[in-house]
Motif scaffolding. Structure first.
Motif, PDB file in Angstrom:
ATOM      1  N   VAL A   1      -3.487   3.647  -3.831  1.00 13.64           N
ATOM      2  CA  VAL A   1      -2.024   3.568  -3.835  1.00 13.64           C
ATOM      3  C   VAL A   1      -1.488   3.957  -5.207  1.00 13.64           C
ATOM      4  N   LYS A   2      -0.188   4.215  -5.247  1.00  6.40           N
ATOM      5  CA  LYS A   2       0.470   4.546  -6.500  1.00  6.40           C
ATOM      6  C   LYS A   2       0.319   3.399  -7.499  1.00  6.40           C
ATOM      7  N   SER A   3      -0.072   3.735  -8.720  1.00  5.33           N
ATOM      8  CA  SER A   3      -0.280   2.720  -9.744  1.00  5.33           C
ATOM      9  C   SER A   3       1.044   2.132 -10.203  1.00  5.33           C
ATOM     10  N   GLN A   4       1.113   0.808 -10.274  1.00  8.33           N
ATOM     11  CA  GLN A   4       2.307   0.115 -10.754  1.00  8.33           C
ATOM     12  C   GLN A   4       2.183  -0.291 -12.221  1.00  8.33           C
ATOM     13  N   LYS A   5       1.036   0.016 -12.822  1.00  4.11           N
ATOM     14  CA  LYS A   5       0.807  -0.395 -14.201  1.00  4.11           C
ATOM     15  C   LYS A   5       1.675   0.416 -15.166  1.00  4.11           C
ATOM     16  N   VAL A   6       2.348  -0.277 -16.056  1.00  3.10           N
ATOM     17  CA  VAL A   6       3.169   0.372 -17.072  1.00  3.10           C
ATOM     18  C   VAL A   6       2.349   0.473 -18.357  1.00  3.10           C
ATOM     19  N   VAL A   7       2.158   1.690 -18.834  1.00  3.78           N
ATOM     20  CA  VAL A   7       1.391   1.912 -20.061  1.00  3.78           C
ATOM     21  C   VAL A   7       2.380   2.048 -21.215  1.00  3.78           C
ATOM     22  N   SER A   8       2.437   1.022 -22.046  1.00  2.00           N
ATOM     23  CA  SER A   8       3.422   1.012 -23.134  1.00  2.00           C
ATOM     24  C   SER A   8       3.024   1.941 -24.276  1.00  2.00           C
ATOM     25  N   LYS A   9       1.712   2.087 -24.488  1.00  2.00           N
ATOM     26  CA  LYS A   9       1.242   2.926 -25.591  1.00  2.00           C
ATOM     27  C   LYS A   9       0.164   3.871 -25.058  1.00  2.00           C
ATOM     28  N   PRO A  10       0.516   5.134 -24.806  1.00  6.62           N
ATOM     29  CA  PRO A  10      -0.473   6.084 -24.280  1.00  6.62           C
ATOM     30  C   PRO A  10      -1.641   6.283 -25.234  1.00  6.62           C
ATOM     31  N   MET A  11      -2.796   6.557 -24.660  1.00  4.70           N
ATOM     32  CA  MET A  11      -3.978   6.854 -25.453  1.00  4.70           C
ATOM     33  C   MET A  11      -3.800   8.170 -26.215  1.00  4.70           C
ATOM     34  N   GLN A  12      -4.440   8.277 -27.346  1.00  3.36           N
ATOM     35  CA  GLN A  12      -4.419   9.509 -28.113  1.00  3.36           C
ATOM     36  C   GLN A  12      -5.501  10.442 -27.576  1.00  3.36           C
ATOM     37  N   LEU A  13      -5.147  11.709 -27.367  1.00  6.42           N
ATOM     38  CA  LEU A  13      -6.090  12.665 -26.812  1.00  6.42           C
ATOM     39  C   LEU A  13      -6.787  13.487 -27.899  1.00  6.42           C
TER      40      LEU A  13
ATOM     41  N   PHE B   1     -10.833  12.008  -3.507  1.00  7.77           N
ATOM     42  CA  PHE B   1      -9.493  11.853  -2.935  1.00  7.77           C
ATOM     43  C   PHE B   1      -8.498  11.848  -4.092  1.00  7.77           C
ATOM     44  N   PHE B   2      -7.373  12.521  -3.904  1.00  2.00           N
ATOM     45  CA  PHE B   2      -6.300  12.517  -4.903  1.00  2.00           C
ATOM     46  C   PHE B   2      -5.009  12.064  -4.240  1.00  2.00           C
ATOM     47  N   LEU B   3      -4.267  11.244  -4.964  1.00  8.69           N
ATOM     48  CA  LEU B   3      -2.993  10.732  -4.471  1.00  8.69           C
ATOM     49  C   LEU B   3      -1.882  11.654  -4.953  1.00  8.69           C
ATOM     50  N   GLU B   4      -1.118  12.220  -4.011  1.00 11.21           N
ATOM     51  CA  GLU B   4      -0.032  13.131  -4.345  1.00 11.21           C
ATOM     52  C   GLU B   4       1.232  12.353  -4.695  1.00 11.21           C
ATOM     53  N   ASP B   5       2.266  13.086  -5.194  1.00 13.46           N
ATOM     54  CA  ASP B   5       3.519  12.443  -5.563  1.00 13.46           C
ATOM     55  C   ASP B   5       4.184  11.756  -4.376  1.00 13.46           C
ATOM     56  N   ASP B   6       3.997  12.306  -3.165  1.00 13.07           N
ATOM     57  CA  ASP B   6       4.624  11.725  -1.981  1.00 13.07           C
ATOM     58  C   ASP B   6       3.719  10.705  -1.293  1.00 13.07           C
ATOM     59  N   SER B   7       2.663  10.257  -1.999  1.00 19.19           N
ATOM     60  CA  SER B   7       1.706   9.258  -1.518  1.00 19.19           C
ATOM     61  C   SER B   7       0.737   9.781  -0.467  1.00 19.19           C
ATOM     62  N   ALA B   8       0.807  11.077  -0.135  1.00 20.22           N
ATOM     63  CA  ALA B   8      -0.212  11.655   0.733  1.00 20.22           C
ATOM     64  C   ALA B   8      -1.536  11.718  -0.026  1.00 20.22           C
ATOM     65  N   ILE B   9      -2.650  11.632   0.707  1.00 24.62           N
ATOM     66  CA  ILE B   9      -3.981  11.684   0.114  1.00 24.62           C
ATOM     67  C   ILE B   9      -4.639  12.991   0.509  1.00 24.62           C
ATOM     68  N   VAL B  10      -5.132  13.744  -0.485  1.00 23.57           N
ATOM     69  CA  VAL B  10      -5.740  15.044  -0.221  1.00 23.57           C
ATOM     70  C   VAL B  10      -7.149  15.083  -0.797  1.00 23.57           C
ATOM     71  N   SER B  11      -7.946  15.991  -0.269  1.00 21.96           N
ATOM     72  CA  SER B  11      -9.295  16.206  -0.792  1.00 21.96           C
ATOM     73  C   SER B  11      -9.783  17.563  -0.318  1.00 21.96           C
ATOM     74  N   LEU B  12     -10.915  17.989  -0.876  1.00 21.99           N
ATOM     75  CA  LEU B  12     -11.585  19.175  -0.357  1.00 21.99           C
ATOM     76  C   LEU B  12     -12.123  18.887   1.037  1.00 21.99           C
TER      77      LEU B  12
ATOM     78  N   ALA C   1       0.853  -1.191   0.000  1.00 22.06           N
ATOM     79  CA  ALA C   1       0.000   0.000   0.000  1.00 22.06           C
ATOM     80  C   ALA C   1       0.883   1.232   0.000  1.00 22.06           C
ATOM     81  N   SER C   2       0.272   2.395   0.162  1.00 19.50           N
ATOM     82  CA  SER C   2       1.022   3.639   0.102  1.00 19.50           C
ATOM     83  C   SER C   2       1.606   3.991   1.456  1.00 19.50           C
ATOM     84  N   THR C   3       2.487   4.999   1.464  1.00 26.15           N
ATOM     85  CA  THR C   3       3.144   5.434   2.680  1.00 26.15           C
ATOM     86  C   THR C   3       2.367   6.554   3.331  1.00 26.15           C
ATOM     87  N   LEU C   4       2.264   6.490   4.653  1.00 24.86           N
ATOM     88  CA  LEU C   4       1.572   7.537   5.380  1.00 24.86           C
ATOM     89  C   LEU C   4       2.351   8.836   5.336  1.00 24.86           C
TER      90      LEU C   4
END
Length: 613
Positions: free
Chosen positions: A361-373, A263-274, A200-203
């Motif tokens: 938690v931080k996603s471990q999935k590797v996306v080899s081909k990004p979607m086209q926007l 809830f949003f997961l930050e770069d440092d694994s902290a969770i933030v929200s309004l 899981a993520s780090t507190l």
């Protein structure tokens, strides 16, 4: 046959030992570099300059582009585990590569570069240096003071300096056995991963790390440490997501308001929200609930956010001290919904959403081909792809806090602050309404699409800024919302109509932490560590989670070693089985939250805490 099988097994065992040895050497080097800059691997990197320094200690030569990639405008801190992951991506600067670069500058091919040649290249191409920086290089490298750089000798000097720094840091690490005991390092990618392992993520409250050597060596070895340990074992049954949350009678006749959020997961694994402000005009019975929102288009495959735990802490807005304003939290449960029912006095309250970090938690999935926007239509104009429009529609659902199908300026600004850190003023909003589809002075879903298409046109189809927006909202490059969890809050009052408003509360994180500590310590079993009466562990057993707090009543900081290796079917908010928590003097700190991996199976929480000498 048996001999060949035995030989194959010995060969495989030898390969595994070699891999483990390489991994251990890598993490030892990581620790050595980290401890050359910081006192402890529990410390955090808090600036881009610190990141540059510690990378240099590890033999890297990070460019500005490299530093910007790992330290984005949203980055607040990096821990030791983050540093190890960066080192895996950034290979050491090799002397041969530097020589090849210098030889391209060497017009005469004589092994020397003049000050003028170096100045011209370094101040006009690539990551341009200043004249002062070029002069500083020359002052170090022009040993003969003849205005020429012997770049072969210079590359050798650089390699030697890096090697000396690394050797010195390793010697310091090996000499200080106490430091080795306190700073375990990071989990290796090759470590065993069983269904019972904790992931899981780090507190955000503290940093944690695990050993890279054998499982037996992960425990403090001294007899004194064993005598000072505290062991807790709790057997939890299966949970079919049923619970004891029951709606009050005649709830449909009560006054009802609701508000969405995420809830949003930050770069440092902290969770933030309004946060939310609730005003109740007079004393009344109240029923509060929070639950994740399913944004999936198919019922057969619900959103990953539906497994994320959610909770609300209710604190009074009438008290100045954050330690005194805790009122209650949504402890009761019915499937994905958590709620509370009771009487609230007239006044203003803050609703603080909370998630443990066990499942978001931080996603471990590797996306080899990004979607086209975006894409070029037959007319030659830019258009949004179908997949991108679906993702933007999901974002619209999250940002439309009141659920009326329109975005007010306030709602749009919550989106802007999340994605760009800026706000849209009244004048800019007026221009927005003139150019994009609106209704009742608010932005429609199609208007929101048009706004993002305009951004794509402004960049002539370059999707980089669009990807910054999507990643800030929790999407990966496959346009899956993997690092965010939308939720909805419902408030029912029996006698009066409540007023609910989303707010950005600066003191929200402190109030939430104080409420969390108060909840655990008031409802939990408290036990002192043997021979350490000043260190108390509070273990709270809820319906769907176990939480612990460490209280240090002494006048000096303590480092507590925590071992969860015997737990079964568990996920920890720390993301690891074994870690250390540094608790400052006279402070209480959340140690961890633990939840089952599979709620349909029994789970066992087994934890041993020990004070490190």
């Amino acid at each position: 046959t048996f001999r060949s099988v035995g030989a194959e097994r010995r060969q495989l065992s030898g390969m595994q030992r070699a891999v483990r040895a390489d991994e251990e050497a890598f993490y030892t080097g990581c620790r050595a570099a980290y401890l050359a800059v910081f006192k402890s691997s529990l410390a955090n990197v808090t600036s881009k300059e610190q990141l540059c320094l510690v990378l240099q200690q590890a033999g890297r030569n990070p460019s500005r582009k490299t530093l910007d990639r790992h330290w984005t405008p949203r980055t607040k801190r990096l821990n030791f585990d983050d540093f190890c992951e960066i080192l895996k991506q950034e290979k050491p600067a090799e002397q041969g590569e530097l020589l090849r670069v210098f030889r391209k500058m060497d017009a005469g091919g004589d092994g020397y570069i003049s000050h003028g040649e170096l100045h011209k290249v370094l101040t006009s191409t690539g990551e341009k240096m200043t004249a002062e920086e070029v002069n500083e290089i020359f002052s170090l490298a022009d040993t003969n003071k003849d205005g020429r750089l012997d770049y072969v000798a210079f590359c050798g000097l650089m390699a030697s300096t890096v090697e000396q720094c690394q050797t010195g840091a390793l010697e310091k690490l090996q000499a200080d056995t106490n430091l080795k005991r306190q700073n375990f390092g990071s989990r290796t990618d090759g470590s065993p991963k069983s269904p019972d392992s904790l992931v899981a993520s780090t507190l955000p409250e503290g940093r944690a790390c695990v050993p890279t050597d054998s499982r037996s060596a992960s425990r403090p070895s001294s007899a004194r440490s064993r005598r000072s340990s505290l062991s807790t074992c709790i057997n939890m049954g299966t949970n079919s997501k049923g619970g004891n949350l029951a709606e009050p009678r005649n709830l449909q006749a009560w006054h009802h308001v609701k508000m969405k959020g995420s809830f949003f997961l930050e770069d440092d694994s902290a969770i933030v929200s309004l946060q939310y402000r609730l005003h109740i005009p007079q004393t009344t019975n109240v029923y509060l609930t929070i639950q994740p929102i399913n944004l999936s288009q198919t019922k057969e495959k619900p959103s990953s956010s539906m497994s994320v735990d959610t909770s609300l802490f209710i604190v009074s807005g009438n008290h100045v001290k954050e330690d005194d304003n805790f009122v209650c939290f949504t402890e009761l449960r019915d499937k994905e919904k958590f709620g509370w029912t009771g009487e609230l006095s007239a006044g203003t309250y803050y609703l603080l959403p909370f998630s443990t970090g066990c499942r978001l938690v931080k996603s471990q999935k590797v996306v080899s081909k990004p979607m086209q926007l975006v894409h070029r239509m037959d007319s030659g104009e830019l258009g949004l792809t179908r997949e991108f429009r679906v993702a933007l529609s999901d974002i619209f659902e999250v940002v439309d806090l009141d659920g009326n199908g329109l975005l007010s300026l306030e709602e749009y600004n919550f989106f802007e602050q999340r994605t760009s850190g800026e706000k849209c003023d009244e004048d800019a909003w007026a221009i927005c309404k003139e150019n994009f589809d609106t209704k009742k002075n608010e932005l429609t879903r199609e208007g929101f699409m048009e706004l993002n298409l305009m951004e794509a046109n402004d960049r002539e189809g370059d999707p980089r800024d669009l990807w910054i927006t999507m990643e800030a909202m929790g999407f990966n490059r496959a346009l899956e919302m993997v690092e965010a969890c939308p939720f909805v809050i419902d408030v029912y009052c029996e006698d009066v109509k409540p007023i609910l408003q989303a707010v950005n509360l600066e003191s929200g994180p402190r109030m939430l932490n104080a409420a969390l500590l108060r909840t655990i310590t008031s409802k939990a079993e408290a036990r002192n560590l043997k021979n350490h009466d000043s260190v108390t562990v509070y273990t709270y057993r809820g319906e769907s989670r176990i939480s612990s707090v460490i209280a240090n009543k002494s006048n000096q900081k303590v480092t507590v070693h925590v071992n969860n290796e015997q737990s079964k079917n568990c996920k920890s908010s720390r993301g690891m089985c074994v870690f250390a928590v540094e608790v400052p003097a006279r402070t209480k700190m959340v140690c961890q939250h633990v939840m089952p991996v599979n709620e349909k199976q029994e789970w066992v929480y087994s934890c041993v805490e020990s004070v490190l000498p």
